[in-house]
Design a protein around this motif. Sequence first.
Motif, PDB file in Angstrom:
ATOM      1  N   ARG A 235       0.612  -1.162   0.114  1.00 46.82           N
ATOM      2  CA  ARG A 235       0.049  -0.155   0.272  1.00 46.82           C
ATOM      3  C   ARG A 235       0.730   1.465   0.027  1.00 46.82           C
ATOM      4  O   ARG A 235       0.432   2.319   0.250  1.00 46.82           O
ATOM      5  N   GLU A 267      -6.779   6.774   3.297  1.00 42.73           N
ATOM      6  CA  GLU A 267      -7.208   5.661   2.909  1.00 42.73           C
ATOM      7  C   GLU A 267      -6.128   4.523   2.803  1.00 42.73           C
ATOM      8  O   GLU A 267      -6.421   3.146   3.161  1.00 42.73           O
ATOM      9  N   ASP A 271      -6.590   0.908   5.083  1.00 43.09           N
ATOM     10  CA  ASP A 271      -6.631  -0.380   4.242  1.00 43.09           C
ATOM     11  C   ASP A 271      -5.730  -1.133   4.875  1.00 43.09           C
ATOM     12  O   ASP A 271      -5.856  -2.329   5.169  1.00 43.09           O
ATOM     13  N   PHE A 308      -7.847   4.779  -3.694  1.00 40.17           N
ATOM     14  CA  PHE A 308      -8.608   3.658  -3.140  1.00 40.17           C
ATOM     15  C   PHE A 308     -10.108   3.896  -3.070  1.00 40.17           C
ATOM     16  O   PHE A 308     -10.980   2.954  -3.214  1.00 40.17           O
ATOM     17  N   ARG A 312     -13.009   1.225  -4.700  1.00 40.57           N
ATOM     18  CA  ARG A 312     -14.049   0.855  -3.995  1.00 40.57           C
ATOM     19  C   ARG A 312     -15.487   1.109  -4.887  1.00 40.57           C
ATOM     20  O   ARG A 312     -16.119   0.251  -4.664  1.00 40.57           O
TER      21      ARG A 312
END
Length: 320
Positions: A235, A267, A271, A308, A312
């Motif tokens: 990430r 984000e 995550d 992100f 989503r």
Amino acid sequence: MSQPGAAASSNDEPQVESYSFLGPSGTFTEAALAQVPAARGKHWRSVNNVGEALDDVVSGRSVAAMIAIENSVEGGVTAAQDALTTIPGLRIIGEYVVPVGFVLVARPGTALADVRTINAHPVAYAQCLRWLDTTIPSHAHIPMTSNVTAASALLDDGTLADAAIAPPNILDHYPLEVLAEDIATNRNAVTRFVLVSRTAALPPRTGADKTSIVAELPEDRSGALLELLEQFSTRGINMSLLQSRPIGDALGRYRFVIDLDGHARDERIADALLGVRRFSPNVVFLGSYARADRIPVEHTPAYADEVFADARAWLDDLLA
């Protein structure tokens, strides 16, 4: 009532808006607390150790406590890390950095050649050991609870020490003499402090934030640590601290103290925290807070919040 910026004795009656710090007055911890705008003019409680400081917070005697968490020379302060991990209901709400330097002090009339036994906090002693081994190779060391206590104890009747390692400003507080200055091995050393309070709402994002967690490995096996670290690397998250601490229930069982560059409301950080929670049997969230250096956290465009969010939304569309 305490005056602004004045330290109060640990025996004083607790007052509204008290802040605890490792005392007595003159310590580096007090210098860190002096950087907190909300603490100015409030009641400051001098305590003897990290456990006492955090107990003040848990019990409500203080609204927050300043504790040392990491030194640029010695690494993480394990007593503080372990306490934050095992005491529930605590949250780091701020980070502060203090330059660290040391002098050797003694009672008036003492010469450097007379020094045989030295009072010193263990961390300060380690940072000055090279100078001590070169200058006073046959010295003995008496561990003390703080750098200021090491110096003040020289004035006690019956003390066994001839000298002490202390902060450079120690003469502002005690009638001692400096025998040697700049005795630390690394003159660029700094100590990182954190302000700890009870669990509360997260402070807002600043763009220059840090998130601290503690995570256990699910089992002692090959690749387990790599799987934990992949939660961050995939990430685009940088770790500014990674330190192992034994859990204590069996050999080979460790937890890891981790500092991440970013805020839990970012984000990519959020995550990653979900990934760590799925992977680890026990995760302790210590807090998201502004970095002491206020340097904005950088990341590649591939890990921006909107990326992100777009991913989503794409998945939501598929499921719909």
